[in-house]
Structure formats: structure tokens, C-alpha cells
Design an enzyme around this catalytic site. Structure first.
Site, mmCIF file in Angstrom:
data_model
loop_
_atom_site.group_PDB
_atom_site.id
_atom_site.type_symbol
_atom_site.label_atom_id
_atom_site.label_comp_id
_atom_site.label_asym_id
_atom_site.label_seq_id
_atom_site.Cartn_x
_atom_site.Cartn_y
_atom_site.Cartn_z
ATOM 1 N N LYS A 54 0.848 -1.205 0.000
ATOM 2 C CA LYS A 54 0.000 0.000 0.000
ATOM 3 C C LYS A 54 0.879 1.249 0.000
ATOM 4 C CE LYS A 54 -3.729 -2.516 2.160
ATOM 5 N NZ LYS A 54 -4.335 -3.021 3.397
ATOM 6 N N GLN A 98 -4.119 -1.567 9.610
ATOM 7 C CA GLN A 98 -4.021 -2.913 9.046
ATOM 8 C C GLN A 98 -4.556 -3.948 10.041
ATOM 9 O OE1 GLN A 98 -2.928 -3.598 5.804
ATOM 10 N NE2 GLN A 98 -3.770 -5.603 6.291
ATOM 11 N N ASP A 121 -10.933 2.892 3.883
ATOM 12 C CA ASP A 121 -11.219 1.456 3.737
ATOM 13 C C ASP A 121 -12.726 1.217 3.600
ATOM 14 O OD1 ASP A 121 -9.397 -0.549 3.474
ATOM 15 O OD2 ASP A 121 -8.997 -0.797 5.611
#
Ligand code: NAP
Length: 302
Positions: A54, A98, A121
Site C-alpha cells: 500500500k 491494518q 477502507d
């Protein structure tokens, strides 16, 4: 006839080029650089590799991009304070924590602490609600489902009025993609059926699908004879079925398989995503797209 192979790698590359131009334009016209923070707690190897990918992509797109590594034993309170700091940092438009988090930390509490406007997200209940309401309310679509929709649309499949069958009802794939495809919107307007482990006669539902989206995590779950000839098959499953030595690096790598028997299915479907190289590369790209969107919202850029 052999199906068209939908290359997520190629589509992701195309979207990244579009984003690169958008980012350059934002900087030139408005002096705004999209900012993304990835927070990693501990050193779980899979998580390290996901956040590294990412970060690499966001650097490549010229974002302001920081990876914040925290020790495995960070307290929940300190992690919440860290999120609060980034919630209030105007350089930061997107915050990604994460998962999974260590057991002593309540994941739900942490995800809910992210400012919904920085939740790139798309997992915050506010954004889930916005997606459900639809009609332009949705701010950030969760990344994997958003990538699936892009693949279907860019493969040239008509979604309006199409029978879409989704195998799986998880919060990260099945439920949101079903929700996206049923919306009264471009690239959606489909008639959606969701099947799962309690479904009676899954085969009959799959056979009806013009667009079949499979996200169960069970290798070869969908049999080739369940596929309607000409259907668009999106295989989200990523199953490790063994290991092999990479010809490129000489290192051990996982052998991955989807939830659909690709070789057999491609002789029946009209289009199909491979595993790997289908949905996978889209997920990070959609995260980047959401971050650019977040930077635009924060700065009132149309
Ligand atoms: P999950 O949370 O385990 O959910 C799986 C869903 O599939 C559940 O709803 C389950 O039904 C259903 N299911 C499982 N076995 C089934 C069966 N035999 N018949 C019918 N339904 C069945 O998984 P997930 O997080 O959605 O992920 C699904 C797959 O996609 C995994 O392989 C994962 O690695 C992959 N994935 C890939 C990406 C990517 O970027 N490429 C992103 C996310 C996930 P119940 O609800 O009834 O238990």
C-alpha cells in the site's frame, strides 16, 4: 468459445495512470497532495507485506504517505490516541489500520474511532450506512467490492437488469458487493441474490447468474456446470493450496487458487478473472482512489 480473461493487473494499471494525472492536477491547481497513513501494529508477515504494498503504491502515485509502525504490545488507549492525532492532522486524508490487531485490542473500537471522512477502507458503520442508503450518499466504497464493480463495468458487461449472484455474505466482500450492485445507479441496477452455507440448492441460483461473484474462500466451490454460458465470473477467492519455487526469484511462493475451477470455467463463461491477477490488484488501487477522493472532499475540490 474461450472466455475473455479480465486482467485486474491491467485495469488496476489503467486506473493508477488516471489517478496519477488527477494527483498532478490537484497539486498544480490547488496545492493539495493526498495524504495516507497506514498503521501497522506488530510484525505479522502477511500484514507487513500488505502495508508495504500500500505504501509503495501511494509513494508511486506521489501521495504524502507515512507508515506508522507500532509495537505488538501498544495499549488500546495509545492506539486510539494515535488515531485521534491523525483524525486532526489536515495533511492526512486517509487512515488505514491494518487488520488483524493483537487480541488485547478491540478492533471494532479502533475502526469506529477513525473519522468517517478519513475512513478510506470504507468499513466505518457510517460509511456502511451511506452505502446502504445510496443515491449519492456513499462516500467511500470498501476497496475489494469497489474493485469488483470496476472490473465488471470495464469488461463491458451490462449490469442494469442483470441477474447478479453473490456467493458469500461477509462484511468485507459479499454484503457490500451485493449492496453496490443493487443500487439505483450506473454500473449497478442489478437483480441481486446472495447465497451462503445455509442456502438450499446453490447450484440453481448460480446457473441463473449473468454475473457470478464468488467470495467464499473454498477452492473449486463453484462447479463449471453451474456457470451460465457467456456469464461474467468474478472469482474473489484466494486459497493457498501449496508452495512452489518462483522462477523469477528462486524463493518459495504460495500456489494460489480461486473458488472457481478456472481452466474448466473459462470454456463456458464469457469473461472470467484469474487468480492471482484478477480482483487482487484492484483492492490497493481502489484504496488509492478513495484517498484521492478524501483529499478532494477535505479541500472542496470538485
Ligand atoms: P469469509 O469472511 O470467510 O466469508 C466467506 C463467506 O462464504 C461466508 O458468508 C460463508 O457463508 C460463505 N461460504 C463459505 N463456504 C461456503 C460454501 N461451501 N457454500 C456456500 N457459501 C460458503 O471470507 P471473505 O473475507 O469474504 O473472503 C472470501 C474469499 O475472498 C477468501 O478466499 C479471501 O481470501 C478472498 N478475498 C480476496 C480479496 C482480494 O483482494 N482479492 C479481498 C478479500 C477477500 P456463511 O456466512 O454462511 O458462513
Amino acid at each position: 468459445m474461450t472466455a475473455k480473461i479480465i486482467s485486474g493487473k491491467e485495469v488496476a494499471q489503467q486506473i493508477r495512470e488516471e489517478l496519477r494525472q488527477e494527483v498532478a492536477e490537484m497539486k498544480e491547481k490547488h496545492g493539495v497532495v493526498p495524504g495516507l497513513i497506514t498503521i501497522l501494529v506488530g510484525e505479522n508477515p502477511a500484514s507487513v507485506s500488505y502495508v508495504t504494498a500500500k505504501q509503495k503504491t501511494s509513494h508511486d502515485l506521489n501521495f504524502y504517505s507515512v507508515q506508522d509502525n507500532q509495537p505488538e504490545d501498544i495499549s488500546e488507549e495509545d492506539l486510539l490516541k494515535l488515531i485521534d492525532k491523525y483524525n486532526n492532522d489536515p495533511k492526512v486524508h486517509g487512515i488505514l489500520v491494518q487488520l488483524p490487531l493483537p487480541k488485547h485490542i478491540d478492533e471494532k473500537k479502533v475502526l469506529n474511532a477513525i473519522d468517517p471522512d478519513k475512513d478510506v477502507d470504507g468499513f466505518h458503520p457510517v460509511n456502511v450506512g451511506r452505502l446502504m442508503i445510496g443515491g449519492g450518499e456513499a462516500k467511500y466504497l470498501p476497496c475489494t467490492p469497489a474493485g469488483i464493480q470496476e472490473l465488471i463495468v470495464r469488461a463491458g458487461y451490462e449490469t442494469e437488469g442483470a441477474e447478479v449472484v453473490v456467493v458469500g455474505r461477509s462484511n468485507i466482500v459479499g454484503k457490500p458487493i451485493a449492496n453496490i450492485m443493487m443500487q439505483k445507479a450506473k454500473g449497478a441496477n442489478s437483480t441481486v441474490t446472495v447465497v451462503h452455507t445455509r442456502t438450499r440448492d446453490m447450484e440453481s441460483h448460480c446457473k441463473r447468474a449473468d454475473i457470478l461473484i464468488v467470495a467464499a474462500g473454498v477452492p473449486d466451490l463453484v462447479k463449471p456446470e453451474w456457470i451460465k454460458p457467456g456469464a461474467c465470473v468474478i472469482d474473489v477467492g484466494v486459497n493457498r493450496v501449496g508452495e512452489k519455487i518462483s522462477e523469477k526469484t528462486g524463493r518459495k511462493i504460495a500456489i494460489l487458487k480461486g473458488d472457481v475451477n478456472f481452466e474448466a470455467a473459462k470454456e463456458i463463461a464469457g469473461a472470467i478473472t484469474p487468480v492471482p491477477g484478477g480482483v487482487g490488484p484492484m483492492t490497493i488501487t481502489m484504496l488509492m482512489k478513495n484517498t484521492v477522493k478524501a483529499a478532494k472532499f477535505a479541500n472542496n475540490i470538485q
